[in-house]
Design a protein around this motif. Structure first.
Motif, PDB file in Angstrom:
ATOM      1  N   VAL A  82      34.539  60.991  41.027  1.00 26.98           N
ATOM      2  CA  VAL A  82      33.165  61.510  40.950  1.00 26.98           C
ATOM      3  C   VAL A  82      32.163  60.356  41.019  1.00 26.98           C
ATOM      4  CG1 VAL A  82      31.479  62.651  39.445  1.00 26.98           C
ATOM      5  CG2 VAL A  82      33.798  63.596  39.687  1.00 26.98           C
ATOM      6  N   GLN A  83      32.418  59.312  40.271  1.00 29.06           N
ATOM      7  CA  GLN A  83      31.473  58.189  40.274  1.00 29.06           C
ATOM      8  C   GLN A  83      31.397  57.495  41.631  1.00 29.06           C
ATOM      9  OE1 GLN A  83      31.192  55.860  36.388  1.00 29.06           O
ATOM     10  NE2 GLN A  83      33.236  56.741  36.294  1.00 29.06           N
ATOM     11  N   LEU A 143      40.099  61.548  38.106  1.00 30.00           N
ATOM     12  CA  LEU A 143      39.068  62.501  38.522  1.00 30.00           C
ATOM     13  C   LEU A 143      37.670  61.931  38.283  1.00 30.00           C
ATOM     14  CD1 LEU A 143      40.455  65.934  37.218  1.00 30.00           C
ATOM     15  CD2 LEU A 143      40.439  65.091  39.574  1.00 30.00           C
ATOM     16  N   GLY A 144      37.482  61.318  37.116  1.00 27.86           N
ATOM     17  CA  GLY A 144      36.164  60.787  36.780  1.00 27.86           C
ATOM     18  C   GLY A 144      35.783  59.610  37.663  1.00 27.86           C
ATOM     19  N   LEU A 145      36.769  58.804  38.037  1.00 30.65           N
ATOM     20  CA  LEU A 145      36.468  57.684  38.936  1.00 30.65           C
ATOM     21  C   LEU A 145      36.040  58.216  40.307  1.00 30.65           C
ATOM     22  CD1 LEU A 145      36.291  54.706  39.615  1.00 30.65           C
ATOM     23  CD2 LEU A 145      38.775  54.671  39.957  1.00 30.65           C
TER      24      LEU A 145
END
Lengths: 195, 195
Positions: free
Chosen positions: B167-168, B163-165
């Motif tokens: 977003v980035q 998920l964090g990847l």
């Protein structure tokens, strides 16, 4: 006329506080002139005196996020793995205040992705955060705390972990009490040390 | 009256397609009856015929997200690390379509966090995704591909990374071309194998 200036600043702070409260309950989708006015018990006209458009209101909200982030005391820990752990623990939603701030950040993504300049601004913010993480990674590598590997990639991976964990916590606080968030963080950091 | 029913369904599909296009350019913040009508070159009245309120429009958009996700062909790979890698690569924004779909998912977080029932729905969705990841983790552990550890925690950590990847990538596509996304994914999976 300093008194008038002081009044203006005080009122502007009231408006900012109302913007913050609207964001923490209704998100960027609920951030309208009318909602901010209702939150203050004021007229919409008063709010439009400070912000000419919805876009200006959103930009002010993003500036507020920056301001609050920068005014927070930085955790004191030596550079390297200790500093990295402290910095990551500091941004996780471990407290109600931490959850509220993160809810606003996560909410800002939709608003920012809708406007190219705002999206670019967020791109710069997150690149800056990766830069700070990379510093810790490089110190940790120099100190032999973690094995050598591309520090930019490792920083991006670490930031991925943190942002994605924040999102999951916001949607399922019961599944992610503070002690579990820290356990996940420590296990993740241990996996970096193992390489 | 089958013909009338067919017309109704066709028109509803037109409205859904317009909702999707509005979301991919303006996000949930820009999702209004007026924007959907403008996208269709129709009157706002036509859209309100299908959706009684902004909230219904948002709920329809979330249902569309689910529908599109479920109708996508699942990657074919054996359970365990291969299946895990395929499933994660499948959700990363490696193509323009993947980026558009992810942009809409990420944008939905603000709208969902503003409404308790919608937030709970997203909580259930992400718990389901962790469950699917956990299945691969457990198979991988049984097959000796990765060391034993709490599979729930590992699944949460893997989902955090993904998920964090995403977003980035959305905020800085230039910094995260597809080959770098896959390199980060492979390095992350390798760190799980190292334990």
């Amino acid at each position: 006329m300093p008194r008038h200036k002081g009044d203006h600043d005080a009122r502007r702070r009231d408006v900012s506080a109302a913007v913050w409260r609207v964001l923490s309950t209704q998100g960027f989708g609920g951030l309208t002139m009318r909602a901010v006015a209702a939150e203050m018990g004021a007229t919409t006209g008063l709010v439009t005196h400070y912000f000419g458009s919805k876009q200006e209101l959103v930009e002010h909200a993003l500036a507020l996020l920056d301001e609050r982030r920068q005014s927070r005391p930085r955790p004191e820990a030596p550079d390297g793995m200790a500093g990295l752990r402290a910095a990551l623990a500091d941004i996780l939603p471990l407290t109600p205040e931490g959850a509220a701030g993160n809810r606003i950040w996560v909410g800002s993504w939709d608003a920012a992705l809708g406007v190219p300049e705002l999206a670019a601004g967020h791109g710069v913010r997150y690149a800056g955060a990766r830069e700070r993480i990379r510093h810790h990674v490089q110190v940790a590598q120099r100190q032999g705390e973690i094995p050598e590997s591309d520090p930019d990639d490792l920083a991006a991976s670490i930031q991925s972990f943190a942002l994605g964990l924040i999102v999951q916590v916001l949607f399922d606080a019961d599944a992610f009490p503070p002690e579990r968030q820290l356990r996940l963080l420590d296990a993740f950091l241990a996996s970096l040390e193992a390489g």
